[in-house]
Design a protein around this motif. Structure first.
Motif, PDB file in Angstrom:
ATOM      1  N   THR A 128       0.827  -1.210   0.000  1.00  0.00           N
ATOM      2  CA  THR A 128       0.000   0.000   0.000  1.00  0.00           C
ATOM      3  C   THR A 128       0.862   1.262   0.000  1.00  0.00           C
ATOM      4  N   VAL A 129       1.957   1.249   0.738  1.00  0.00           N
ATOM      5  CA  VAL A 129       2.856   2.411   0.758  1.00  0.00           C
ATOM      6  C   VAL A 129       3.439   2.649  -0.633  1.00  0.00           C
ATOM      7  N   VAL A 130       3.906   1.596  -1.266  1.00  0.00           N
ATOM      8  CA  VAL A 130       4.479   1.731  -2.612  1.00  0.00           C
ATOM      9  C   VAL A 130       3.403   2.188  -3.601  1.00  0.00           C
ATOM     10  N   ALA A 131       2.219   1.576  -3.522  1.00  0.00           N
ATOM     11  CA  ALA A 131       1.124   1.963  -4.423  1.00  0.00           C
ATOM     12  C   ALA A 131       0.694   3.407  -4.188  1.00  0.00           C
ATOM     13  N   SER A 132       0.691   3.842  -2.937  1.00  0.00           N
ATOM     14  CA  SER A 132       0.296   5.218  -2.630  1.00  0.00           C
ATOM     15  C   SER A 132       1.319   6.216  -3.159  1.00  0.00           C
ATOM     16  N   CYS A 133       2.595   5.914  -3.016  1.00  0.00           N
ATOM     17  CA  CYS A 133       3.639   6.797  -3.565  1.00  0.00           C
ATOM     18  C   CYS A 133       3.510   6.896  -5.085  1.00  0.00           C
ATOM     19  N   ALA A 134       3.284   5.762  -5.722  1.00  0.00           N
ATOM     20  CA  ALA A 134       3.105   5.770  -7.179  1.00  0.00           C
ATOM     21  C   ALA A 134       1.824   6.516  -7.560  1.00  0.00           C
ATOM     22  N   SER A 135       0.779   6.395  -6.749  1.00  0.00           N
ATOM     23  CA  SER A 135      -0.495   7.060  -7.042  1.00  0.00           C
ATOM     24  C   SER A 135      -0.395   8.575  -6.941  1.00  0.00           C
ATOM     25  N   VAL A 136       0.373   9.077  -5.975  1.00  0.00           N
ATOM     26  CA  VAL A 136       0.566  10.530  -5.868  1.00  0.00           C
ATOM     27  C   VAL A 136       1.206  11.049  -7.146  1.00  0.00           C
ATOM     28  N   VAL A 137       2.257  10.357  -7.588  1.00  0.00           N
ATOM     29  CA  VAL A 137       2.946  10.775  -8.815  1.00  0.00           C
ATOM     30  C   VAL A 137       2.015  10.639 -10.016  1.00  0.00           C
ATOM     31  N   TRP A 138       1.270   9.557 -10.095  1.00  0.00           N
ATOM     32  CA  TRP A 138       0.352   9.336 -11.210  1.00  0.00           C
ATOM     33  C   TRP A 138      -0.717  10.429 -11.249  1.00  0.00           C
ATOM     34  N   GLY A 139      -1.274  10.766 -10.093  1.00  0.00           N
ATOM     35  CA  GLY A 139      -2.279  11.832 -10.032  1.00  0.00           C
ATOM     36  C   GLY A 139      -1.709  13.163 -10.494  1.00  0.00           C
ATOM     37  N   TRP A 140      -0.484  13.483 -10.063  1.00  0.00           N
ATOM     38  CA  TRP A 140       0.177  14.728 -10.466  1.00  0.00           C
ATOM     39  C   TRP A 140       0.385  14.753 -11.980  1.00  0.00           C
ATOM     40  N   VAL A 141       0.962  13.676 -12.518  1.00  0.00           N
ATOM     41  CA  VAL A 141       1.263  13.610 -13.953  1.00  0.00           C
ATOM     42  C   VAL A 141      -0.025  13.648 -14.773  1.00  0.00           C
ATOM     43  N   LYS A 142      -1.040  12.935 -14.337  1.00  0.00           N
ATOM     44  CA  LYS A 142      -2.322  12.901 -15.052  1.00  0.00           C
ATOM     45  C   LYS A 142      -2.941  14.300 -15.115  1.00  0.00           C
ATOM     46  N   GLN A 143      -2.947  15.025 -13.982  1.00  0.00           N
ATOM     47  CA  GLN A 143      -3.537  16.351 -13.975  1.00  0.00           C
ATOM     48  C   GLN A 143      -2.730  17.320 -14.825  1.00  0.00           C
ATOM     49  N   ARG A 144      -1.410  17.240 -14.765  1.00  0.00           N
ATOM     50  CA  ARG A 144      -0.582  18.141 -15.583  1.00  0.00           C
ATOM     51  C   ARG A 144      -0.803  17.881 -17.069  1.00  0.00           C
ATOM     52  N   GLY A 145      -0.988  16.629 -17.447  1.00  0.00           N
ATOM     53  CA  GLY A 145      -1.311  16.317 -18.843  1.00  0.00           C
ATOM     54  C   GLY A 145      -2.660  16.886 -19.251  1.00  0.00           C
ATOM     55  N   GLU A 146      -3.654  16.745 -18.378  1.00  0.00           N
ATOM     56  CA  GLU A 146      -4.973  17.319 -18.657  1.00  0.00           C
ATOM     57  C   GLU A 146      -4.886  18.838 -18.761  1.00  0.00           C
ATOM     58  N   HIS A 147      -4.062  19.440 -17.904  1.00  0.00           N
ATOM     59  CA  HIS A 147      -3.894  20.899 -17.934  1.00  0.00           C
ATOM     60  C   HIS A 147      -3.249  21.331 -19.251  1.00  0.00           C
ATOM     61  N   ARG A 148      -2.211  20.615 -19.685  1.00  0.00           N
ATOM     62  CA  ARG A 148      -1.554  20.946 -20.959  1.00  0.00           C
ATOM     63  C   ARG A 148      -2.523  20.839 -22.127  1.00  0.00           C
TER      64      ARG A 148
END
Length: 178
Positions: free
Chosen positions: A80-100
């Protein structure tokens, strides 16, 4: 001192109409203190929301996993810790792509207002297809909350929202025509 709107007014003296945008009103145009207070208010609200969602997710998760054997719980906690760390990054990258993508075709003021109305009309429960789905997500709820935190953190830290850029372009087109 003349405002930016009055200094950019057409030669015939007619004032420029500054459209109101969702959450920002007309403060987006000059980006003064009131604009930054609106942005700060939104950020503080979202920080509180992210904290509440995270605490809720962790509480449910701990209650759910407390009945597991210590070995299984320890292994799942690390997953869960590893998945959560990856999820934070995924959420950030996904939103920045949507913003672009949104910056490539920013909405007009009318489209921004309509999108806000559509968003407000949607029932929050539809996203999970019912309350029971949360119970199925409990083992991965911290990772889901981490994705939300990453997405919201990226959304609040942009320099300029697409609706602002769209409104500026809309105003420029109206000024060029008129």
């Amino acid at each position: 001192m003349a405002s930016r709107a009055s200094s950019e007014a057409p030669a015939d003296g007619t004032p420029i109409h500054i459209p109101a945008l969702p959450k920002l009103g007309r403060t987006w145009y000059e980006r003064g203190a009131l604009y930054w207070l609106c942005r700060a208010r939104t950020t503080v609200f979202l920080l509180i929301l992210m904290g509440v969602v995270s605490v809720f997710a962790l509480s449910l998760y701990q209650g759910f996993t407390s009945e597991w054997s210590p070995t299984v719980r320890t292994v799942w906690n690390w997953v869960t810790v590893v998945a959560s760390c990856a999820s934070v990054v995924w959420g950030w990258v996904k939103q920045r792509g949507e913003h672009r993508r949104a910056l490539l075709d920013p909405p007009t003021p009318a489209q921004a207002v309509q999108a806000k109305r559509d968003h407000n009309r949607r029932a929050p429960g539809r996203a999970f297809a019912g309350r029971w789905m949360v119970l199925l997500l409990v083992p991965v709820l911290p990772a889901v909350a981490a994705y939300l935190v990453g997405w919201l953190a990226a959304w609040t830290t942009v320099r300029e929202y697409p609706s602002e850029i769209g409104a500026r372009r809309w105003m420029q087109e109206r000024a060029a025509r008129g």
